[in-house]
Design an enzyme around this catalytic site. Structure first.
Site, PDB file in Angstrom:
ATOM      1  N   LYS A 163       3.213 -15.404   2.812  1.00  0.00           N
ATOM      2  CA  LYS A 163       3.295 -16.496   0.977  1.00  0.00           C
ATOM      3  C   LYS A 163       5.069 -16.417   0.665  1.00  0.00           C
ATOM      4  O   LYS A 163       5.297 -15.995  -0.109  1.00  0.00           O
ATOM      5  CB  LYS A 163       2.273 -15.515  -0.172  1.00  0.00           C
ATOM      6  N   ASP A 192      -6.480  -6.675   4.103  1.00  0.00           N
ATOM      7  CA  ASP A 192      -7.709  -6.494   3.437  1.00  0.00           C
ATOM      8  C   ASP A 192      -8.557  -7.852   2.920  1.00  0.00           C
ATOM      9  O   ASP A 192      -9.238  -7.570   3.454  1.00  0.00           O
ATOM     10  CB  ASP A 192      -7.204  -5.439   2.721  1.00  0.00           C
ATOM     11  N   ASP A 214      -2.462 -18.703   0.053  1.00  0.00           N
ATOM     12  CA  ASP A 214      -4.034 -19.351  -0.632  1.00  0.00           C
ATOM     13  C   ASP A 214      -4.974 -20.355   0.058  1.00  0.00           C
ATOM     14  O   ASP A 214      -5.936 -20.437   0.648  1.00  0.00           O
ATOM     15  CB  ASP A 214      -3.235 -19.647  -1.776  1.00  0.00           C
ATOM     16  N   ASP A 272     -11.873  -9.283   5.032  1.00  0.00           N
ATOM     17  CA  ASP A 272     -13.696  -9.136   3.313  1.00  0.00           C
ATOM     18  C   ASP A 272     -14.153 -10.897   3.665  1.00  0.00           C
ATOM     19  O   ASP A 272     -15.296 -10.646   3.771  1.00  0.00           O
ATOM     20  CB  ASP A 272     -13.862  -8.037   2.214  1.00  0.00           C
ATOM     21  N   TYR A 300       1.227  -1.513  -0.113  1.00  0.00           N
ATOM     22  CA  TYR A 300      -0.331  -0.202   0.025  1.00  0.00           C
ATOM     23  C   TYR A 300       0.555   0.988  -0.113  1.00  0.00           C
ATOM     24  O   TYR A 300       0.220   2.414  -0.772  1.00  0.00           O
ATOM     25  CB  TYR A 300      -0.856  -0.093   1.150  1.00  0.00           C
TER      26      TYR A 300
END
Ligand code: NAD
Ligand code: IPM
Ligand code: MN
Length: 350
Positions: free
Chosen positions: A184, A240, A216, A244, A139
């Site tokens: 990851k 983020d 994942d 959700d 970000y």
């Protein structure tokens, strides 16, 4: 001295749910004798329209000097291709205030189990908290957009990883004592460092179990076996997306609050969802995400545990009565839902 709360209503459904949150705050404050003042300030698209910038100086100064900040939501489609976007104000505010630890709890309300896309039995015992790193990573790296190529850089310093992982362990110690660190590391250098630092921090918490999951498979496990998680900690972008995803377990994004903390200075409380332009202005937004953000503020910034409990119980009782907004298949307007919650708060014997 009254506590100073800065309210940033923002865009879309923001003003609608902020109104609900402030009404609830007023009701519970009266009940528990909490002395506060609210200062409302322009932020996001609303501020771009007024002064050309999503985070006006006056708003930033007010936030810096606040005891806590409530934010509803920002963002609107008319800025999608604009040079200045509301989202830039949100990222700048998080960075300026050093709000590195974003706490996103996901708890299932018993009476909402049937509204979740998951089978009710998969939801038994689901009570997790996503700790999202909020002021670093991709970000805040360099974003270069050229005609024939684009790049975004992802950088993490050891200290940035360490402090957010420590927040996750501190939280886990007060809960079921399990931390899942998500990365990851089979591909990314930042993730290799993340995992190494998480291991080091974990040594200071021998009573807490640390596990690692690749992002994942973590995304898959959040759906297939969500009750296995207690505290999850991860970098900005993964957090983020995964938060959700996790919100879906509850039946709607519209009930998820969050708290963002810095090393020092005011914390910020906001729903995890956005400005929901598709339903803005209709009076049908679910106000619970904002109302529970108020509860988190009372508990975490003002140590008013009873006030938080009164709000949580009132929300639960309202759901139990089948009073639901449209996102949960109900027909209650934002104002009706809020009025019912306020009624329960007034009736509360806590
Ligand atoms: P969104 O979270 O605004 O909406 C996603 C879906 O969830 C929509 O169908 C919406 O109607 C629904 N929804 C969200 N909150 C709800 C509520 N309280 N009650 C009922 N339904 C609700 O995501 P989006 O549509 O992708 O983004 C819209 C704008 O919001 C974008 O500009 C985005 O950048 C911004 N955004 C802001 C924040 C924030 O302010 N913290 C967070 C996420 C997105
Ligand atoms: C959130 C939002 C923001 C983010 C956007 C609006 C910049 O999606 O708070 O989750 O990506 O952090
Ligand atoms: Mn988001």
């Amino acid at each position: 001295m009254p506590k100073k709360i800065v309210a940033l209503a923002g865009d879309g459904i923001g003003p609608e749910i902020m109104g609900a949150g402030l009404e609830v705050l007023a009701t519970v404050a009266k009940k528990v004798g909490f002395d506060y003042v609210v200062e409302e300030h322009a932020f996001g698209g609303a501020a771009i329209d007024q002064v050309g910038h999503p985070l006006p100086d006056q708003t930033l100064v007010a936030c810096r000097t606040a005891d806590a900040i409530l934010l509803a939501a920002i963002g609107a489609p008319q800025y999608d291709n604009a040079a200045v976007r509301p989202e830039q104000g949100l990222l700048q505010l998080r960075k300026e205030l050093g709000l590195f630890a974003n706490i996103r709890p996901v708890k299932i309300f018993d009476s909402l189990k049937d509204y979740s896309p998951l089978k009710a039995e998969r939801l038994d015992g689901v009570d997790l908290v996503m700790v999202r790193e909020l002021t670093g990573g991709i970000y805040f790296g360099e974003h270069i957009l050229e005609t024939d190529q684009a790049s975004d850089s992802n950088t993490y310093q050891v200290e940035e990883i360490e402090r957010v992982v420590r927040s996750a362990f501190d939280l886990a110690q007060k809960r079921r004592k399990k931390v899942t660190s998500i990365d990851k590391q089979n591909v990314l250098a930042t993730s290799k460092l993340w995992r190494k630092v998480a291991e080091e921090v974990g040594k200071d918490y021998p009573d807490v179990t640390l596990e690692h999951q690749l992002v994942d498979s973590a995304a898959m496990l959040l759906i297939t076996n969500p009750s296995r998680f207690d505290v999850l900690v991860t970098e900005n972008l993964f957090g983020d997306i995964l938060s959700d995803e996790a919100s879906v377990l509850t039946g709607t994004l519209g009930v998820l609050p969050s708290a963002s903390h810095a090393v020092a200075g005011p914390s910020l409380y906001e729903p995890i969802h956005g400005s929901a332009p598709d339903i803005a202005g209709q009076g049908i937004a679910n106000p619970v995400s904002m109302i529970l953000s108020v509860a988190m503020m009372l508990e975490e910034s003002f140590d008013l545990q009873v006030a938080g409990k009164i709000i949580r119980q009132a929300v639960e009782q309202t759901f139990d009565k089948g009073i639901l907004t449209k996102d949960l298949g109900g027909s209650a307007m934002t104002s009706q839902m809020t009025a019912h919650i306020i009624e329960e708060i007034e009736r509360s014997s806590l």
